[in-house]
Design a protein around this motif. Sequence first.
Motif, PDB file in Angstrom:
ATOM      1  N   ILE A  42       0.797  -1.292  -0.055  1.00  0.00           N
ATOM      2  CA  ILE A  42       0.002  -0.050  -0.091  1.00  0.00           C
ATOM      3  C   ILE A  42       0.902   1.245  -0.088  1.00  0.00           C
ATOM      4  N   LYS A  43       2.140   1.207   0.345  1.00  0.00           N
ATOM      5  CA  LYS A  43       2.914   2.248   0.875  1.00  0.00           C
ATOM      6  C   LYS A  43       2.892   3.279  -0.479  1.00  0.00           C
ATOM      7  N   PRO A  44       3.755   2.744  -1.691  1.00  0.00           N
ATOM      8  CA  PRO A  44       3.989   3.597  -2.706  1.00  0.00           C
ATOM      9  C   PRO A  44       2.552   4.072  -3.410  1.00  0.00           C
ATOM     10  N   PHE A  45       1.464   3.170  -3.261  1.00  0.00           N
ATOM     11  CA  PHE A  45       0.193   3.791  -3.827  1.00  0.00           C
ATOM     12  C   PHE A  45      -0.566   4.515  -3.040  1.00  0.00           C
ATOM     13  N   ALA A  46      -0.234   4.784  -1.577  1.00  0.00           N
ATOM     14  CA  ALA A  46      -0.679   5.924  -0.756  1.00  0.00           C
ATOM     15  C   ALA A  46       0.061   7.209  -1.189  1.00  0.00           C
ATOM     16  N   MET A  47       1.379   7.198  -1.410  1.00  0.00           N
ATOM     17  CA  MET A  47       2.005   8.249  -1.873  1.00  0.00           C
ATOM     18  C   MET A  47       1.520   8.765  -3.024  1.00  0.00           C
ATOM     19  N   LEU A  48       1.273   8.039  -4.015  1.00  0.00           N
ATOM     20  CA  LEU A  48       0.559   8.311  -5.283  1.00  0.00           C
ATOM     21  C   LEU A  48      -0.782   8.896  -5.062  1.00  0.00           C
ATOM     22  N   ALA A  49      -1.665   8.468  -4.308  1.00  0.00           N
ATOM     23  CA  ALA A  49      -3.050   8.743  -4.123  1.00  0.00           C
ATOM     24  C   ALA A  49      -3.214  10.182  -3.086  1.00  0.00           C
ATOM     25  N   SER A  50      -2.073  10.268  -2.371  1.00  0.00           N
ATOM     26  CA  SER A  50      -2.352  11.677  -1.463  1.00  0.00           C
ATOM     27  C   SER A  50      -2.401  12.819  -2.545  1.00  0.00           C
ATOM     28  N   SER A  51      -2.853  13.780  -1.786  1.00  0.00           N
ATOM     29  CA  SER A  51      -3.280  15.093  -2.533  1.00  0.00           C
ATOM     30  C   SER A  51      -1.912  16.195  -2.611  1.00  0.00           C
ATOM     31  N   PHE A  52      -1.092  15.690  -1.905  1.00  0.00           N
ATOM     32  CA  PHE A  52       0.144  16.333  -1.803  1.00  0.00           C
ATOM     33  C   PHE A  52       1.118  16.241  -2.909  1.00  0.00           C
ATOM     34  N   GLU A  53       1.808  17.532  -3.329  1.00  0.00           N
ATOM     35  CA  GLU A  53       2.637  17.588  -4.344  1.00  0.00           C
ATOM     36  C   GLU A  53       4.056  17.311  -3.958  1.00  0.00           C
ATOM     37  N   GLU A  54       4.515  17.444  -2.721  1.00  0.00           N
ATOM     38  CA  GLU A  54       5.612  17.108  -2.156  1.00  0.00           C
ATOM     39  C   GLU A  54       5.165  15.909  -0.963  1.00  0.00           C
ATOM     40  N   VAL A  55       5.293  14.742  -1.140  1.00  0.00           N
ATOM     41  CA  VAL A  55       5.094  13.910  -0.041  1.00  0.00           C
ATOM     42  C   VAL A  55       5.995  13.296   0.770  1.00  0.00           C
ATOM     43  N   LYS A  73       5.930  14.939  -6.320  1.00  0.00           N
ATOM     44  CA  LYS A  73       5.479  14.061  -7.426  1.00  0.00           C
ATOM     45  C   LYS A  73       5.253  15.269  -8.654  1.00  0.00           C
ATOM     46  N   LYS A  74       5.151  16.243  -8.628  1.00  0.00           N
ATOM     47  CA  LYS A  74       5.168  17.250  -9.881  1.00  0.00           C
ATOM     48  C   LYS A  74       6.322  16.904 -10.564  1.00  0.00           C
ATOM     49  N   THR A  75       7.703  16.668 -10.039  1.00  0.00           N
ATOM     50  CA  THR A  75       8.698  16.274 -10.774  1.00  0.00           C
ATOM     51  C   THR A  75       9.447  15.137 -11.182  1.00  0.00           C
ATOM     52  N   ARG A  76       8.975  14.206  -9.904  1.00  0.00           N
ATOM     53  CA  ARG A  76       9.294  12.750 -10.351  1.00  0.00           C
ATOM     54  C   ARG A  76       7.877  11.839 -10.082  1.00  0.00           C
ATOM     55  N   PHE A  77       6.970  12.303 -10.877  1.00  0.00           N
ATOM     56  CA  PHE A  77       5.657  11.571 -10.800  1.00  0.00           C
ATOM     57  C   PHE A  77       5.949  10.180 -11.454  1.00  0.00           C
ATOM     58  N   LEU A  78       6.796  10.088 -12.507  1.00  0.00           N
ATOM     59  CA  LEU A  78       7.022   8.912 -13.297  1.00  0.00           C
ATOM     60  C   LEU A  78       8.017   7.913 -12.566  1.00  0.00           C
ATOM     61  N   GLY A  79       8.597   8.349 -11.788  1.00  0.00           N
ATOM     62  CA  GLY A  79       9.713   7.466 -10.797  1.00  0.00           C
ATOM     63  C   GLY A  79       8.503   6.819  -9.941  1.00  0.00           C
ATOM     64  N   LEU A  80       7.784   7.725  -9.516  1.00  0.00           N
ATOM     65  CA  LEU A  80       6.956   6.985  -8.358  1.00  0.00           C
ATOM     66  C   LEU A  80       5.616   5.857  -8.959  1.00  0.00           C
ATOM     67  N   MET A  81       5.311   6.047 -10.483  1.00  0.00           N
ATOM     68  CA  MET A  81       4.808   5.152 -11.006  1.00  0.00           C
ATOM     69  C   MET A  81       5.250   3.874 -11.151  1.00  0.00           C
ATOM     70  N   GLY A  82       6.695   4.106 -11.700  1.00  0.00           N
ATOM     71  CA  GLY A  82       7.452   2.748 -11.615  1.00  0.00           C
ATOM     72  C   GLY A  82       7.588   2.024 -10.320  1.00  0.00           C
ATOM     73  N   THR A  83       7.742   2.860  -9.342  1.00  0.00           N
ATOM     74  CA  THR A  83       7.708   2.085  -7.781  1.00  0.00           C
ATOM     75  C   THR A  83       6.307   1.333  -7.812  1.00  0.00           C
ATOM     76  N   CYS A  84       5.228   2.083  -8.126  1.00  0.00           N
ATOM     77  CA  CYS A  84       4.068   1.306  -7.848  1.00  0.00           C
ATOM     78  C   CYS A  84       3.856   0.085  -8.706  1.00  0.00           C
ATOM     79  N   LYS A  85       4.396   0.263  -9.782  1.00  0.00           N
ATOM     80  CA  LYS A  85       4.228  -1.027 -10.666  1.00  0.00           C
ATOM     81  C   LYS A  85       4.974  -2.241 -10.263  1.00  0.00           C
ATOM     82  N   MET A  86       6.147  -1.764  -9.528  1.00  0.00           N
ATOM     83  CA  MET A  86       6.910  -3.190  -8.693  1.00  0.00           C
ATOM     84  C   MET A  86       6.147  -3.601  -7.703  1.00  0.00           C
TER      85      MET A  86
END
Length: 574
Positions: free
Chosen positions: A278-291, A371-384
């Motif tokens: 759940i951890k990376p998905f929660a970071m992605l789902a949060s409303s914060f730009e910097e999380v 998440k504004k600048t490293r959104f794609l990196g977090l997406m890659g982490t969620c995929k893992m």
Amino acid sequence: MISLPRSAKLVFGFLIIFCVFAFTFQLQPSFSQNRWGTQDQANQYGRERFPTEKARDRPTTPLFKVPDNLHLTHDVAIPQNIPPWTQEDTDMLDTTIGFDMKTKLLKEEYGKQDTLDNADKLDFAELARAEKLYKSLWNHVHPIYEKLAGRNDRDKEKALIQLAKTHPEVDFFLRLEKRLFPWVQYVRRSSFSLHSTFKGRGLVFCAGNGQFEFVVTSIQAIRSRLKSTLPIQVFHMGDGDMSPPRQDYLRQMAADVEVIDVTNILDNDYMRLGGWSIKPFAMLASSFEEVMFVDADAYFLQDPAVLFQDPGYLATGALFFYDRTLFPGWTLGADWLKSITPVLSSFPRISRMFRMKSAHEQESGVVLINKKTRFLGLMGTCKMNGKWERDLVSYKLFHGDKETFWIGFEMIQEPYVFMRNYGGVIGELRPDNEKSVCGAQLHQDYRGRPLWWNGGLYRNKNAGVNRYLQFDYWMTGGGDQKHRERDTDDPVAVQEILNELGLSSKEQIPKEPKDAEWDFGESCLAGARVNMLTQREKTLANGFVGIDKVAREDSRKIAAGEEVKPMIHNWETI
């Protein structure tokens, strides 16, 4: 100037995409490059392994730049420069070769069926190639989306769907995103409408019924003792994961605390969340730009807000922390990563994992991502951490989610940093050795001061020693050597170093001070200087124990069906 016929341009365009898609399939990792110790050397490594766009007569994109002296306090991952998408690439999509490529990339690996019966469908090498191509497309289509007319994201997404009918690259992007990240297109048509909602900065926790008392203590430590005003969001996986009375308790116990069901934001039919995932998905789902993600049993000695000003985070937009140095000689993780992609950043080869010094690299108790600048990196982490990926590969190779953060960034080639010091210890002196400190895993800030620790408040929870620690001492886990990359047990890397230094044997390599060593079973560290906590740090750390006792008692009452009001407690003086 020579004018090429259209057919030649199409072929040329295909060759460029091939650099992203098939390049990693054809090549095997090369270990012949020199080691690096300076930023210039690291940048040169990136240029040699993946030539700049100018060399291909394509639009240039800047290589990632690292501030001077950052390498003294952080280990920086300089990514390979993925080529930008061009009109030639779009033209190629309508060719026979392009059709074949799309057929391979867009095939459905899995849907919502059980993973165990379809293990052969998951190809991580192809996934790594597809993610890098997705990055190029995302960076191309996102500016188009931003310019679309509409009062809100819903209008823009409708316009994007219409645009896809006449623009094959937009259609290809949307279909590739659906194939790679199906959970993000939930009550939305693209990741853009999620990306546009992020604002501000804040803390994210994840907890269920079993972690309830931990997260209460951690949040109250931040709110009532450190006086941090950062907003907090606590994520769970539905009422079955965290009961409504516990959710109400969290909302009432401190200011600016939200409790959110992650499955209302992302599609759990695909995520199939459980445990660490759940951890990376929660970071992605949060409303914060910097999380900033914080484990439920992690505790700070400084206001966590200081990390948003960390030089490494400001430079890259992603800050990670090292785990303890444990279990040397392990090669499975490094071998696997080398096998799926030769396109890696500057980090893996200086990592302890690749140097065969530790089976553990990252400690994911605290993670910062812009998440504004490293959104794609977090997406890659969620995929893992998706159901298939974690069950078949990620969690089989590694200990839960920990390594999926930096490896997820490697999959899609986004920059990140590690705080340079390795995981240390905070707690008390070992009874039979006053030069050893035992307790929880400590992490320092970039100046070297104790910042936060993970593992709770008990002496050794993993061994069942559930008495509270006395917090008086700390010891660093090391990692301060100037050329620690030379300390490796990888025979290929050793030969590279010998060639670079003009030496003939490993014994001739100059030695630097060794790091402290862990007694894993006892959770004790020895071999470095024993440091005393300041009086303020002692008061804070030992004061958290009082909060924890109240949190555990309230948790017991809730479990027994009693109504509990958290605001009857004076959390500042407990």
